[in-house]
Design an enzyme around this catalytic site. Structure first.
Site, PDB file in Angstrom:
ATOM      1  N   GLU A  45       0.857  -1.197   0.000  1.00 12.91           N
ATOM      2  CA  GLU A  45       0.000   0.000   0.000  1.00 12.91           C
ATOM      3  C   GLU A  45       0.886   1.238   0.000  1.00 12.91           C
ATOM      4  OE1 GLU A  45      -2.860   2.606   2.961  1.00 12.91           O
ATOM      5  OE2 GLU A  45      -2.722   0.437   3.322  1.00 12.91           O
ATOM      6  N   ARG A  49       0.492  10.465   0.040  1.00 13.97           N
ATOM      7  CA  ARG A  49       0.816  11.549   0.975  1.00 13.97           C
ATOM      8  C   ARG A  49       2.057  12.324   0.576  1.00 13.97           C
ATOM      9  NH1 ARG A  49       0.154   8.519   6.862  1.00 13.97           N
ATOM     10  NH2 ARG A  49      -1.687   7.268   6.320  1.00 13.97           N
ATOM     11  N   THR A  72      -4.556   6.243   1.509  1.00 13.35           N
ATOM     12  CA  THR A  72      -4.983   7.617   1.787  1.00 13.35           C
ATOM     13  C   THR A  72      -5.758   8.183   0.605  1.00 13.35           C
ATOM     14  OG1 THR A  72      -2.849   7.812   2.971  1.00 13.35           O
ATOM     15  CG2 THR A  72      -4.267   9.734   2.969  1.00 13.35           C
ATOM     16  N   LYS A 132     -11.128  -1.525   6.541  1.00 12.77           N
ATOM     17  CA  LYS A 132      -9.924  -1.160   7.289  1.00 12.77           C
ATOM     18  C   LYS A 132     -10.367  -0.580   8.630  1.00 12.77           C
ATOM     19  CE  LYS A 132      -6.299   2.411   6.940  1.00 12.77           C
ATOM     20  NZ  LYS A 132      -5.689   3.389   6.008  1.00 12.77           N
TER      21      LYS A 132
END
Length: 213
Positions: A45, A49, A72, A132
């Site tokens: 993953e 960011r 994200t 999640k």
């Protein structure tokens, strides 16, 4: 369409730990992915960011055996960018209605984040059975997920946030946890020094953790 549960299950069940990667150095992308895959952690993953996150994803996606997803993810645009960068899945910190609506039009599965039973039930009503749990430790950790198991038996979780190798063992012992997400496998000093053998060793240790059968 609703979450493609079989596709997501096949990805999440490949290894007990998903490395959560925050990386801006494109040159380090391939060797980092190679080290993680060699250590037995093929599902990666890469969080959106950093300015170069999409380029990092594109480089990692070239590594044989790597299954790369974006993290994200907070907007429809980022979903489209994820597809174009070569992602095979997406991860979001939350599950806003706008984001779930957008996911219906995207061809790769989304793992949305939740922190409460209400959020989990809302996502479940939209067809999501894999979620999640984030931020896991800040939200109460393994005891909270253990308490979720009985009233929410049809939902499986990937806890992420504040997890290390010891905490991972506790989460993976729960019946409603398929894997965990963590960044302890990739110390920043190891990445900065180009010590990918150290990262491979940490990945191998993490890959040896076994989720509850």
């Amino acid at each position: 369409m609703p979450q493609d549960a079989p596709a997501l299950r096949s990805v999440l069940s490949l290894a007990p730990v998903i490395p959560v990667i925050i990386l801006d150095d494109v040159d380090a992308a391939r060797p980092l992915a190679e080290a993680l895959v060699a250590g037995g952690l093929p599902v990666l993953e890469v969080t959106l960011r950093t300015p170069n996150a999409l380029r990092v994803i594109a480089e990692m996606a070239k590594v044989p055996g790597a299954i790369v997803g974006s993290g994200t993810v907070r907007s429809p645009l980022q979903m489209e960018q994820s597809v174009h960068a070569g992602c095979q899945f997406m991860v979001s910190p939350g599950a806003s209605p706008r984001l779930l609506d957008a996911a219906d039009e995207i061809g790769i599965p989304l793992l949305p984040g939740i922190g409460t039973p209400t959020e989990a039930m809302t996502a479940s009503e939209r067809g999501y059975s894999f979620l999640k749990f984030f931020p896991a430790e800040a939200m109460g950790g393994a005891p909270v997920l253990k308490a979720f198991a009985s009233p929410l038996p049809d939902i499986t979780f990937c806890p992420t946030g504040g997890i290390d190798v010891e905490k991972a063992k506790t989460y993976l012992a729960l019946p409603n946890v398929i894997c965990v997400g963590g960044s302890w496998i990739m110390p920043q000093d190891a990445i900065a020094a180009g010590d990918f053998k150290r990262i491979e060793a940490l990945a191998r240790e993490a890959a040896a953790l076994k989720p509850r059968a």
